[in-house]
Design an enzyme around this catalytic site. Structure first.
Site, PDB file in Angstrom:
ATOM      1  CG  ASP A  38      -0.197  -0.018   2.540  1.00 28.11           C
ATOM      2  OD1 ASP A  38       1.054  -0.061   2.510  1.00 28.11           O
ATOM      3  OD2 ASP A  38      -0.856   0.026   3.596  1.00 28.11           O
ATOM      4  N   GLY A  39       2.170   1.133  -0.071  1.00 32.25           N
ATOM      5  CA  GLY A  39       3.044   2.302  -0.150  1.00 32.25           C
ATOM      6  C   GLY A  39       3.650   2.727   1.182  1.00 32.25           C
ATOM      7  CE  LYS A 193      15.845  34.055  -8.094  1.00 37.06           C
ATOM      8  NZ  LYS A 193      16.057  32.667  -7.658  1.00 37.06           N
TER       9      LYS A 193
END
Ligand code: R5P
Length: 318
Positions: A38-39, A193
């Site tokens: 199931d991870g 930036k």
């Protein structure tokens, strides 16, 4: 307690962990790491850790959530197995860019992760080139902060590049760039930036003389590549000669590699805090190792000896 530090690796950068272990002349500790169907993640130390001085090597790079969770689970397993000291070694500290609130109702994930490491049971953290200095204050456990500068400066010093200007691609990196420039006997320039949106970078201005000069653009990480490649293009447009791109953490997200390959850079120099898979390697990429710096720091921490000799070589110290 053993007279040597015990090194265990998560799955994020086992090559770096093996290199650190080899420099320390110890074998990597045995640990079972797996993912259930199931991870969910699982960690089990396969050798005794009771009372030992553990160093768990795990940069929380992509996949950040799995790598972070795996590290937390390793720490939890270690403290439940009565480890003496647990040092979480994060050569790359993920979720660091969200280090302050810019807008309303935003998280500060760098603090959240620092809290999680403490809650899991880490006694100490060891980190390399944090995204910003303010993150140091987020740790309520012992923390040591290293810099990859010695390996990067040494590399560029050996190249003996004439008329060199170290360029920071945003004002946030000024202190780091100045330190490198001083060590390399180079001049300093700054790219102003702006980020109109997350993951987008726009060059507003270049402060400093780059015409006809060789430029080394230095950043803490290259993520999508937008910041550093835009800076390189801006320097080229202002008459810069050779351009070298350099960072500590090669995040290399999205189409970053294509951008770097197509950029006017002569070389892209990074370290191995994050592993670069072979599919993301390209001819002008040079990867330097921080294993020696980490091994030296681990030895100092394990023997409770001063880190200051090592830190003297760390150029960002004020
Ligand atoms: C930003 O503050 C960092 O220092 C880097 O400049 C940034 O994470 C690079 O991101 P990207 O490569 O996506 O422009």
């Amino acid at each position: 307690m053993n007279s040597f530090p015990r090194i265990f690796s998560g799955t994020a950068n086992p090559e770096l962990a093996a290199e650190i272990a080899s420099k320390l002349n110890v074998t990597l500790g045995k640990i079972e790491l797996k993912k259930f169907a199931d991870g969910e993640l699982y960690a089990n130390f396969l050798e005794k850790v009771r009372g030992e001085d553990l160093f768990l090597i795990q940069p929380t790079c992509f996949p950040q959530n799995d790598n972070l969770m795996e590290l937390l689970i390793m720490i939890d397993a270690a403290q439940r197995a009565s480890a003496g000291k647990i040092t979480a070694v994060l050569p790359y500290f993920g979720y660091a860019k969200q280090d302050r609130k810019v807008g309303d109702r935003e998280p500060i994930t760098a603090k959240l992760v620092a809290n999680l490491l403490k809650a899991a049971g880490a006694s100490r953290v060891l980190l390399v080139d944090l995204h910003s200095d303010q993150i140091q204050a987020f740790f309520e456990i012992q923390a040591d902060f290293l810099y990859a500068a010695p390996v990067l400066v040494e590399y560029f010093r050996k190249k003996n590049i004439p008329n060199l200007v170290v360029v920071t691609p945003d004002v946030g990196g000024l202190r780091r760039a100045r330190a490198y420039a001083e060590r390399l006997g180079a001049e300093l320039a700054v790219v102003d930036k702006r980020r109109p949106r997350q993951n987008e970078a726009e060059v507003m201005n270049v402060i400093g003389d780059v015409e006809g000069k060789n430029c080394l653009i230095l950043d803490d990480e290259i993520n999508t590549g937008g910041t550093i490649v835009n800076a390189a293009n801006a320097l080229k447009a202002r008459g810069a000669h050779d351009i070298y791109l350099c960072c500590i953490h090669p995040v290399f997200a999205g189409d970053c590699v294509r951008k770097l390959q197509d950029s006017p850079a002569k070389e892209v120099v990074v370290t191995n805090t994050i592993p670069v898979p072979s599919a993301k390697r390209f001819p002008k990429l040079k990867i330097l190792s921080v294993a020696g710096i980490l091994a030296e720091a681990i030895t100092s921490l394990h023997t409770n000896s001063s880190l200051s000799e090592l830190l003297k070589k760390q150029l960002n110290k004020p």
